[in-house]
Design an enzyme around this catalytic site. Structure first.
Site, PDB file in Angstrom:
ATOM      1  N   SER A 186       0.785  -1.234   0.000  1.00 33.74           N
ATOM      2  CA  SER A 186       0.000   0.000   0.000  1.00 33.74           C
ATOM      3  C   SER A 186       0.818   1.285   0.000  1.00 33.74           C
ATOM      4  O   SER A 186       0.307   2.333  -0.345  1.00 33.74           O
ATOM      5  CB  SER A 186      -0.956   0.004   1.196  1.00 33.74           C
ATOM      6  OG  SER A 186      -0.244  -0.154   2.402  1.00 33.74           O
ATOM      7  N   HIS A 214      -5.636  -3.262  -2.400  1.00 30.20           N
ATOM      8  CA  HIS A 214      -5.238  -2.318  -3.457  1.00 30.20           C
ATOM      9  C   HIS A 214      -5.118  -3.003  -4.823  1.00 30.20           C
ATOM     10  O   HIS A 214      -4.648  -2.384  -5.782  1.00 30.20           O
ATOM     11  CB  HIS A 214      -3.916  -1.649  -3.097  1.00 30.20           C
ATOM     12  CG  HIS A 214      -3.999  -0.865  -1.831  1.00 30.20           C
ATOM     13  ND1 HIS A 214      -4.391   0.454  -1.783  1.00 30.20           N
ATOM     14  CD2 HIS A 214      -3.777  -1.242  -0.534  1.00 30.20           C
ATOM     15  CE1 HIS A 214      -4.393   0.869  -0.522  1.00 30.20           C
ATOM     16  NE2 HIS A 214      -4.029  -0.145   0.253  1.00 30.20           N
ATOM     17  N   LYS A 245     -11.654   1.039  -1.140  1.00 32.56           N
ATOM     18  CA  LYS A 245     -10.808   1.540  -2.232  1.00 32.56           C
ATOM     19  C   LYS A 245     -11.643   1.556  -3.515  1.00 32.56           C
ATOM     20  O   LYS A 245     -12.554   2.350  -3.636  1.00 32.56           O
ATOM     21  CB  LYS A 245      -9.548   0.691  -2.347  1.00 32.56           C
ATOM     22  CG  LYS A 245      -8.469   1.075  -1.355  1.00 32.56           C
ATOM     23  CD  LYS A 245      -8.488   0.377  -0.073  1.00 32.56           C
ATOM     24  CE  LYS A 245      -7.474   0.935   0.884  1.00 32.56           C
ATOM     25  NZ  LYS A 245      -7.700   0.642   2.257  1.00 32.56           N
TER      26      LYS A 245
HETATM   27  N1  PMP Z   1      -5.393  -4.125   4.004  1.00 31.58           N
HETATM   28  C1  PMP Z   1      -4.704  -3.162   3.348  1.00 31.58           C
HETATM   29  C2  PMP Z   1      -3.539  -3.550   2.497  1.00 31.58           C
HETATM   30  C3  PMP Z   1      -5.109  -1.826   3.450  1.00 31.58           C
HETATM   31  O1  PMP Z   1      -4.428  -0.867   2.806  1.00 31.58           O
HETATM   32  C4  PMP Z   1      -6.233  -1.514   4.255  1.00 31.58           C
HETATM   33  C5  PMP Z   1      -6.737  -0.085   4.400  1.00 31.58           C
HETATM   34  N2  PMP Z   1      -5.812   0.911   4.449  1.00 31.58           N
HETATM   35  C6  PMP Z   1      -6.885  -2.542   4.929  1.00 31.58           C
HETATM   36  C7  PMP Z   1      -6.443  -3.833   4.772  1.00 31.58           C
HETATM   37  C8  PMP Z   1      -8.056  -2.262   5.827  1.00 31.58           C
HETATM   38  O2  PMP Z   1      -9.188  -1.983   5.073  1.00 31.58           O
HETATM   39  P1  PMP Z   1     -10.415  -1.100   5.607  1.00 31.58           P
HETATM   40  O3  PMP Z   1     -10.123   0.312   5.248  1.00 31.58           O
HETATM   41  O4  PMP Z   1     -11.573  -1.651   4.861  1.00 31.58           O
HETATM   42  O5  PMP Z   1     -10.531  -1.345   7.077  1.00 31.58           O
END
Ligand code: PMP
Length: 398
Positions: A186, A214, A245
């Site tokens: 990310s 992502h 996302k």
């Molecule tokens: N996994 C990854 C790789 C993320 O980037 C994120 C959110 N930043 C999440 C899980 C968590 O997702 P959510 O925003 O739906 O809680």
């Protein structure tokens, strides 16, 4: 007589780092946006180009997504007032699970209230104190916290280094094991080496779970994510995704075989003991999934935008690291430079994010930019001009 004890809140009084940044006018967090998560946003009434959003396909403000959410509120109200397990499962939750399973080409899927909760719930449901979880050092915080909740033996391998994965798995034969990786990382935007990960893990009898937060809506010919990108949809045992996302909402899911999803459904505490996602969120995801399939030109445009920016940054002499996706970092070495740069960009009308250690390795502070299918050439030109002007003023590029 009062009992002598240290005050738990002492650490709060001593925490000055954020206040120092606020005083210096260099605090880049919790900035308040007054408009939709579009390519153009408003901050303090000022128009800015947004390159800090994960709204990759630009669907959060799509008329069909909004109409679906409004219709769901009209029919089902604003909330479910309970967990999926008891009173909080609606017909639209079940329909979304079927749709997600079909989209991910898996037997079954399970809908959660956030992606974070998916990782907490799935890892801790499947893995216990006699098991091993093997994770990439750069995996998302929610995976790390899921590991902590599982009481498993957690082993880390060096970021995307397959020899190290082999070493870790080879040294832990016997115990049941789950390998968990981000499909797309990310912060730096690089892609997990899934073919080798699947081969190595399965070669050692371990199962593989991919966090495709992502990747979904971004990678693969039809936006089904990292597994589709590598032609490994059958081989990856579990795929989790988030709605926050490309899927234009909030919530998350896990997809896999029917028997594993059935098990998770009865053991994931973050599912069972937390309220289900509200009707509007569920309906928005369902509409977003339809649009991804009906409007493939969005994916195409996202990639055109991505290539334009990567090429533009590289031509200016910026270090963009190993990215291969719409997450395009500008890697700097120190945090102070990153904090200053993000505000100079803001003065030029560009909203970008900053990532400093521990979110990134020491000495690798970065400006995280990310792109949407709905950015126009004109938006991207403004972004490139701003990066050029600021980079030159800061002496970062020639
Ligand atoms: N996994 C990854 C790789 C993320 O980037 C994120 C959110 N930043 C999440 C899980 C968590 O997702 P959510 O925003 O739906 O809680």
């Amino acid at each position: 007589m009062a009992i002598k004890r240290q005050d738990l809140f002492e650490k709060c009084r001593k925490f000055t780092k954020a206040r120092d940044l606020i005083r210096a006018g260099l605090y880049p967090y919790f900035r308040t946006i007054e408009s939709a998560q579009d390519p153009i946003v408003f901050l303090d009434g000022k128009k800015m180009i947004m390159v800090g959003s994960n709204n990759y396909l630009g669907l959060t403000n799509h008329p069909k997504v909004k109409e679906a959410a409004i219709a769901a509120i009209k029919k089902y109200g604003s909330g479910c007032a309970g967990s999926r397990f008891l009173n909080g499962t609606l017909d639209i939750h079940v329909a979304l699970e079927e749709k997600l399973a079909g989209f991910m080409r898996k037997e079954a899927a399970l809908v959660f209230s956030t992606g974070f909760q998916v990782n907490l719930g799935v890892i801790s449901a499947l893995c216990g104190k006699d098991d091993i979880v093997v994770i990439d050092k750069m995996d998302h915080a929610s995976i790390i916290d899921g590991c902590r909740l599982s009481y498993s033996d957690v082993k880390k391998f060096r970021h995307n280094e397959m020899d190290d994965l082999e070493r870790v798995l080879g040294a832990s034969e016997g115990s049941a094991a789950l390998v968990v990786v981000d499909g797309v990382f990310s912060m730096e935007g690089d892609i997990a080496k899934l073919p080798q990960i699947v081969q190595t893990a399965h070669g050692h009898g371990a199962r593989v779970m991919v966090d495709d937060a992502h990747g979904i809506g971004v990678l693969g010919k039809t936006g089904r994510g990292t597994a589709e990108h590598f032609g490994l949809e059958k081989e990856v045992d579990l795929i989790m995704g988030t709605y926050s996302k490309s899927l234009a909402s909030i919530g998350g899911f896990v997809a896999g075989s029917e028997e594993v999803i059935h098990y998770i459904k009865h053991f994931a505490r973050s599912l069972i003991f937390s309220a289900s996602p509200p009707p509007a969120s569920v309906a928005a995801v369902s509409a977003a999934l339809d649009i991804i399939q009906e409007e493939p030109e969005r994916l195409e445009q996202l990639w055109k935008n991505t290539h334009k920016i990567i090429n533009g940054f590289k031509a200016m002499g910026y270090e963009t690291g190993p990215t291969e996706t719409p997450i395009v970092p500008v890697i700097l070495d120190d945090s102070e430079t990153a904090f200053k740069m993000v505000f100079m960009l803001q003065d030029e009308g560009v909203f970008a994010n900053v990532a400093v250690p521990p979110a990134v390795p020491n000495g690798k502070a970065l400006i995280r930019t990310s792109y949407m299918a709905t950015h126009t050439d004109e938006h991207l030109d403004i972004v490139l001009e701003a990066f050029e002007k600021v980079g030159k003023a800061m002496g970062l590029i020639g």
